[in-house]
Design a protein around this motif. Structure first.
Motif, mmCIF file in Angstrom:
data_model
loop_
_atom_site.group_PDB
_atom_site.id
_atom_site.type_symbol
_atom_site.label_atom_id
_atom_site.label_comp_id
_atom_site.label_asym_id
_atom_site.label_seq_id
_atom_site.Cartn_x
_atom_site.Cartn_y
_atom_site.Cartn_z
ATOM 1 N N HIS A 101 1.246 -1.126 0.055
ATOM 2 C CA HIS A 101 0.173 0.014 0.092
ATOM 3 C C HIS A 101 1.082 1.223 -0.128
ATOM 4 C CE1 HIS A 101 -2.062 3.614 1.853
ATOM 5 N NE2 HIS A 101 -2.983 3.015 1.061
ATOM 6 N N ASP A 102 2.013 1.531 0.658
ATOM 7 C CA ASP A 102 2.479 2.178 0.467
ATOM 8 C C ASP A 102 4.202 2.601 -0.038
ATOM 9 O OD1 ASP A 102 1.460 3.025 2.838
ATOM 10 O OD2 ASP A 102 2.728 2.107 4.502
ATOM 11 N N ALA A 103 3.778 1.920 -1.090
ATOM 12 C CA ALA A 103 4.495 1.675 -2.247
ATOM 13 C C ALA A 103 5.004 3.222 -2.880
ATOM 14 C CB ALA A 103 4.605 0.662 -2.878
ATOM 15 N N PRO A 104 3.359 3.271 -3.655
ATOM 16 C CA PRO A 104 4.157 5.109 -4.485
ATOM 17 C C PRO A 104 4.442 5.902 -3.056
ATOM 18 C CG PRO A 104 2.083 3.670 -4.454
ATOM 19 C CD PRO A 104 2.276 3.135 -3.793
ATOM 20 N N ALA A 105 4.152 6.008 -1.591
ATOM 21 C CA ALA A 105 4.663 6.812 -1.206
ATOM 22 C C ALA A 105 5.992 6.589 -0.939
ATOM 23 C CB ALA A 105 3.843 7.196 0.955
ATOM 24 N N THR A 106 6.738 5.663 -0.868
ATOM 25 C CA THR A 106 8.207 5.469 -0.688
ATOM 26 C C THR A 106 9.467 5.750 -1.932
ATOM 27 O OG1 THR A 106 8.421 3.231 -1.138
ATOM 28 C CG2 THR A 106 8.007 3.900 1.055
ATOM 29 N N GLY A 107 8.023 5.830 -2.873
ATOM 30 C CA GLY A 107 8.915 6.344 -4.627
ATOM 31 C C GLY A 107 10.183 7.715 -3.789
ATOM 32 N N LEU A 108 9.793 9.293 -3.125
ATOM 33 C CA LEU A 108 11.985 9.810 -3.190
ATOM 34 C C LEU A 108 11.901 8.203 -2.376
ATOM 35 C CD1 LEU A 108 12.080 12.523 -4.129
ATOM 36 C CD2 LEU A 108 11.350 13.486 -2.137
ATOM 37 N N ALA A 109 11.960 7.966 -1.207
ATOM 38 C CA ALA A 109 12.533 7.663 -0.868
ATOM 39 C C ALA A 109 13.988 6.300 -1.729
ATOM 40 C CB ALA A 109 12.202 6.824 0.543
ATOM 41 N N LEU A 110 13.103 5.764 -1.999
ATOM 42 C CA LEU A 110 13.918 4.441 -3.234
ATOM 43 C C LEU A 110 14.649 5.504 -3.892
ATOM 44 C CD1 LEU A 110 13.507 1.848 -3.952
ATOM 45 C CD2 LEU A 110 11.908 1.850 -5.563
ATOM 46 N N PHE A 111 13.683 6.383 -4.721
ATOM 47 C CA PHE A 111 14.685 7.515 -5.633
ATOM 48 C C PHE A 111 16.165 7.748 -5.221
ATOM 49 C CE2 PHE A 111 16.449 11.425 -6.794
ATOM 50 C CZ PHE A 111 16.675 10.952 -8.731
ATOM 51 N N VAL A 112 15.796 8.188 -3.792
ATOM 52 C CA VAL A 112 17.462 8.677 -3.860
ATOM 53 C C VAL A 112 18.285 7.815 -3.242
ATOM 54 C CG1 VAL A 112 18.146 9.773 -1.187
ATOM 55 C CG2 VAL A 112 16.669 10.658 -2.420
ATOM 56 N N LEU A 113 18.008 6.285 -2.456
ATOM 57 C CA LEU A 113 18.339 5.244 -1.763
ATOM 58 C C LEU A 113 19.023 4.403 -3.573
ATOM 59 C CD1 LEU A 113 16.524 3.663 0.630
ATOM 60 C CD2 LEU A 113 19.156 4.863 0.367
ATOM 61 N N VAL A 114 18.136 4.422 -4.471
ATOM 62 C CA VAL A 114 18.945 4.179 -5.720
ATOM 63 C C VAL A 114 20.021 4.589 -7.349
ATOM 64 C CG1 VAL A 114 18.287 3.456 -8.332
ATOM 65 C CG2 VAL A 114 17.123 2.316 -5.746
ATOM 66 N N LEU A 115 19.759 6.128 -6.455
ATOM 67 C CA LEU A 115 20.807 7.294 -7.113
ATOM 68 C C LEU A 115 22.171 7.420 -6.500
ATOM 69 C CD1 LEU A 115 21.687 8.460 -9.479
ATOM 70 C CD2 LEU A 115 20.643 10.925 -7.843
ATOM 71 N N THR A 116 22.063 6.795 -4.920
ATOM 72 C CA THR A 116 22.762 6.907 -4.329
ATOM 73 C C THR A 116 24.156 5.621 -4.267
ATOM 74 O OG1 THR A 116 22.158 8.267 -2.622
ATOM 75 C CG2 THR A 116 23.859 6.800 -2.169
ATOM 76 N N LEU A 117 23.210 4.350 -4.536
ATOM 77 C CA LEU A 117 23.816 3.569 -4.404
ATOM 78 C C LEU A 117 24.428 3.483 -6.199
ATOM 79 C CD1 LEU A 117 24.756 0.524 -2.687
ATOM 80 C CD2 LEU A 117 22.647 0.044 -3.720
ATOM 81 N N GLY A 118 23.644 3.857 -6.951
ATOM 82 C CA GLY A 118 24.183 3.262 -8.013
ATOM 83 C C GLY A 118 25.868 4.235 -8.553
ATOM 84 N N THR A 119 25.489 5.535 -7.538
ATOM 85 C CA THR A 119 25.974 6.271 -8.081
ATOM 86 C C THR A 119 28.517 5.326 -7.610
ATOM 87 O OG1 THR A 119 24.574 8.590 -8.338
ATOM 88 C CG2 THR A 119 26.901 8.798 -7.082
ATOM 89 N N ALA A 120 27.317 5.186 -6.102
ATOM 90 C CA ALA A 120 28.975 4.762 -5.634
ATOM 91 C C ALA A 120 29.190 3.402 -6.717
ATOM 92 C CB ALA A 120 27.870 3.986 -4.189
#
Length: 944
Positions: A548-567
């Motif tokens: 249910h909360d998957a769309p609400a975690t989009g920004l957190a997921l974006f930050v984590l994916v971009l941070t981890l992907g950059t590293a």
């Protein structure tokens, strides 16, 4: 009752101060992000400029150690007076005035380091060479002051710069040259120079006295490159007769040209060496120098040259009162700077990926902070809205609280970055970028505030259900992002990154996140169905809430994916460059070390060193003819090798294995002159002659012409062409030249070539013989002190300490750390923002009898899908980006290898990053559980 004047303003100020105190932690987060961004705008350009300056100085210093990058040469006219005369000392000293034609910064960046002169080859009349095969001797007379530091006289003394009156000019010869000529100290040489047309009817002759015999000393700065004939004479076939010509070179003093001109010898070629001083801001000084250099030749000729020479008809010039021919300016600095500029642009383009990723993570952090700020003030904003406050007033109130903090943080960050930035570099702070970064952060506050407090639309005509409208908007957003990302990737692969296309990795990250958000519920749906049938409610509720909360975690997921992907991306670039540097050093040296000399020579007898394996390679240039159609292929690079030596040197080499299996003849066999020589061909040579072999006509020393037959036994593959064993020898071959490899047995029929090369590869068997000093000593013992020696460990160190490589590594390391810190802050804020809903669910279940352990499991299950999705998405992004951007990710120029290095993922770093992100999210779940246990019953009931 009348309200006193100023009461409303005072209330507003009190309200701003109260809200500022309440929002202080979040405002501190905004201030930290702005401070870091503006500090980077002030520090990064200066730091990058310093690395560029160091990289350029490294290249310029290495080039100037071998030969001057800028030189001016001319030929003095000695027959304009009677008798012919030349004042060499005055002419060489007058060269220091040549830099007066430069102005401004260019004049301070160029100095004249000295002058030298060389005569054209002259015929040695006496003594005659003792060898029966040498039919004539060609002597080159040179005055080279810079060579004195690399010579040691073993007999006699160096030629005098001031020859005693009544004596012949003095000349110094190398020990090898003296032995080849059969002379010693005190011997007299009679030399016949070329006549000057229009002045002389017969070639003039002059006598020289051998003043000393010297030995050359090894140099680590490539001084002897192109000057090998000062130590070793060369031989080449005579044009109009049988036998060979012995070419030698000797050194004379400064006034030898004066005495030779008195004997009727024409003037030598005088050259002044100019040195570029690129201390300080090297890149800026080099750019300021290239403009004047492009006009230097014309300005020099306009100032010093007038009229025409009455004898030759060429342009007549005067330097220091001496009549000379036309002035020739040689500029090798401009091409070097052009090549460096290309490398520097590629480094800047690669750096934009890291910089744009940090900017994207920072913007996401700002967005989360402002959202949390508005969430904390949601009740207060609703109350103000109910009391009649307008949208504009609420937006301005939020801006009045946040904007002063942003401005103060920007000023402090700019000051801190400027204080930490290195001075005297070619880079300068970027105030425009800093203002833009601060403005973006500042504008985020009113934009999100307006979105949160704007008036809802009034009911009008019948509209579509809100759920359908939201779904349609989501589809439009996803399609827009997908199309934009695809267009950005295509543009990036075709034209390379720039300031805008450098943000494509952030778009790729956003696309991955949107994909995960679509897949997220689909993956959790069967999990929910499975837990629904199971015992207990914790697993079912946790999976259902996560879905249910998957769309609400989009920004957190974006930050984590971009941070981890950059590293992960940064780790991949680091690992690829590091592995590429090792491969580039191996390609440059071929083995632990390599030694290269001009000409096809044999190693000194007894030069083998215990504990060191060696392999000798000779490079010849031949004209081949196809045996099938007789087509002539010219020129062809012929490399002779001993397959057994290569196999012993590098047992795991694919090239050595192929040569040993196809070229090696049984021990003791000796090929005849007409026996076909097994050969490997390069693909371009094989393409010119699809079938059959090749022939070449050679003239061995003192023998009749011989037709050599080359029988192809294989074609070199791409892997074999990139084998490090071929690195040093192929570096001597012009690009595009066909290549043929055959056995060393062909050398008995091939005459020595002064235009060829000899390469000796050395491999140490143990620590004692693999050290740089031991390898240099063994190489110099085998091929002489004039050999250009390359040691793999030293070459690898030089590549790793290159300014561009180190600067790029520092930028990626710094950006990865900053992205991780910013992502950590954004994750903390996002989890804080969404913790209210999770706490409500847990509190409600606790009122129904949920135990503390089950509550902890519920927190864990709600955040576990986010951890898994971020780990999968970040790893996928870090591994996918380099493959999508393969053409734009050109790392070959940083490694020095023959081809683009293969992309190598840093597996240890990737696993550590994934484990760290997962542990971070699980730690958040534990923290929420601990905080939930500390709540009293009243708090639980209020949340429920």
């Amino acid at each position: 009752m009348t309200r006193p004047v100023g009461t409303g303003a005072a209330v507003t100020r009190r309200l701003i101060r109260r809200e500022t105190r309440g929002d202080l932690p979040l405002l501190a987060c905004l201030a930290a992000v702005v401070l870091v961004l503006t500090a980077l705008c002030a520090w990064t350009p200066a730091f990058a400029g310093g690395q560029e300056d160091r990289a350029l100085r490294q290249r310029v210093d290495a080039a100037q150690a071998q030969a001057p990058l800028i030189s001016v040469s001319t030929t003095p006219e000695v027959f304009d007076t009677v008798p012919p005369a030349l004042h060499t000392a005055d002419l060489l000293d007058a060269g220091r005035t040549l830099t007066e034609r430069f102005s401004g910064a260019a004049a301070r960046g160029v100095t004249v380091t000295g002058g030298s002169y060389d005569y054209n080859q002259a015929a040695l009349i006496s003594p005659l060479p003792p060898g029966p095969s040498d039919t004539s001797v060609q002597l080159t007379v040179s005055h080279l002051p810079s060579a004195r530091a690399h010579l040691r006289y073993v007999g006699g003394h160096a030629p005098a710069d001031r020859t005693p009156l009544g004596t012949a000019p003095q000349i110094g010869l190398s020990q090898t040259t003296a032995q080849a000529l059969g002379v010693r100290t005190g011997s007299r040489l009679t030399v016949e120079f070329a006549k000057t047309l229009g002045v002389q009817d017969a070639p003039p002759r002059a006598g020289l006295v051998v003043s000393g015999v010297y030995r050359t000393t090894a140099a680590t700065d490539d001084f002897w490159a192109g000057r090998e004939t000062l130590d070793q004479p060369s031989r080449y076939p005579a044009e109009h007769s049988a036998g060979t010509v012995l070419a030698v070179r000797g050194l004379v003093g400064r006034d030898a040209a004066d005495l030779l001109s008195g004997a009727g010898v024409g003037g030598p070629r005088v050259t002044w060496q100019l040195r570029a001083d690129l201390s300080g801001a090297a890149l800026d000084r080099a750019r300021a120098l290239t403009g004047p250099l492009s006009h230097y030749s014309a300005e020099l000729s306009a100032a010093l040259c007038q009229g025409a020479d009455p004898i030759t008809g060429d342009t007549a010039c005067r330097v220091g009162g001496q009549a000379t021919g036309s002035l020739l300016v040689t500029d090798s600095l401009t091409p070097l700077l052009a090549a460096f500029t290309s490398q520097d642009e590629q480094a800047r383009e690669l750096a934009t990926f890291a910089v744009d990723a940090v900017a994207a993570v920072a913007l996401a952090t700002v967005t989360v902070a402002v959202r949390l700020l508005l969430r904390r003030r949601q009740a207060h904003l609703r109350l103000q809205r109910a009391r009649g406050a307008s949208t504009t007033r609420l937006v301005l109130l939020r801006c009045a609280v946040a904007w002063p903090v942003v401005v103060i943080a920007a000023l402090l960050g700019w000051a801190a970055g400027g204080a930490l930035a290195p001075t005297g570099t070619s880079g300068s702070p970027q105030p425009t970028t800093a203002v833009l970064a601060a403005a973006v952060v500042a504008l985020t506050v009113p934009l999100l505030t307006w979105t949160a407090v704007r008036e809802p639309r009034r009911p009008g005509r019948l509209r579509r259900p809100r759920r359908n409208v939201a779904a349609g908007r989501r589809v439009v957003l996803e399609l827009t992002v997908l199309v934009t990302t695809a267009a950005g990737v295509v543009a990036l692969r075709s034209q390379g990154p720039d300031g805008i296309l450098g943000a494509v990795p952030a778009l790729v990250a956003l696309t991955v996140v949107l994909f995960l958000l679509r897949v997220y519920p689909l993956v959790l749906r069967p999990v929910v169905r499975g837990t629904r049938r199971g015992r207990g409610t914790v697993a079912f509720v946790g999976a259902a809430r996560a879905a249910h909360d998957a769309p609400a975690t989009g920004l957190a997921l974006f930050v984590l994916v971009l941070t981890l992907g950059t590293a992960v991306f940064g780790g991949l670039v680091h690992r690829t460059i590091d592995d590429g540097l090792a491969a580039g050093a191996a390609w440059t040296t071929g083995a632990d070390a390599s030694a290269t000399v001009a000409g096809t020579v044999a190693p000194a007898p007894g030069s083998g060193t215990a504990g060191t394996r060696t392999a000798l390679q000779h490079l010849y240039t031949l004209d081949l003819a196809g045996r099938t159609d007789g087509a002539v292929i010219s020129p062809v690079a012929l490399i002779t090798v001993d397959p057994r030596q290569l196999a012993a040197l590098a047992p795991k080499s694919p090239l050595a294995h192929a040569l040993l299996s196809r070229l090696a003849a049984p021990v003791g066999t000796r090929a005849g002159a007409h026996a076909p020589l097994p050969s490997f061909l390069s693909p371009d040579l094989r393409a010119r002659q699809r079938t059959g072999g090749f022939t070449a006509t050679v003239v061995p020393s003192g023998q009749r012409p011989v037709d050599l037959v080359f029988r192809p036994v294989g074609t070199l593959t791409s892997a074999q062409l990139r084998d490090p064993l071929l690195g040093p020898v192929t570096a001597q071959i012009a690009a595009g030249t066909p290549m043929l490899i055959t056995t060393a047995g062909a050398e008995r029929w091939l005459p020595p070539q002064s235009a060829g090369s000899t390469v000796l590869l050395l491999e140490g068997d143990g620590p004692a013989t693999a050290g740089p000093a031991a390898l240099r000593s063994a190489a110099a013992k085998a091929l002489g002190p004039t050999a250009r020696i390359r040691v793999r460990s030293e070459t690898l160190t030089a590549l790793r300490t290159d300014g561009l490589t180190q600067g790029l590594g520092t930028i990626y390391t710094t950006s990865s750390i900053l992205a991780a810190l910013s992502g950590l802050l954004a994750l903390f804020l996002e989890l804080t923002l969404t913790s209210h809903e999770r706490s409500r669910t847990t509190s409600f279940l606790r009122t129904l009898g949920l135990s503390g352990r089950e509550a902890a499991a519920l927190h864990f299950l709600q955040l576990l899908p986010l951890a898994v999705a971020s780990a999968v998405g970040g790893t996928l992004l870090g591994l996918l980006e380099p493959r999508l951007l393969a053409r734009a990710l050109d790392l070959r120029q940083f490694t020095g290898g023959p081809a683009q290095p293969a992309l190598h993922t840093d597996s240890a770093l990737t696993v550590a990053l994934v484990a760290g992100v997962t542990a971070l999210i699980l730690a958040a779940a534990v923290t929420e559980t601990v905080l939930a246990r500390r709540r009293g019953l009243g708090s639980v009931l209020r949340l429920a």
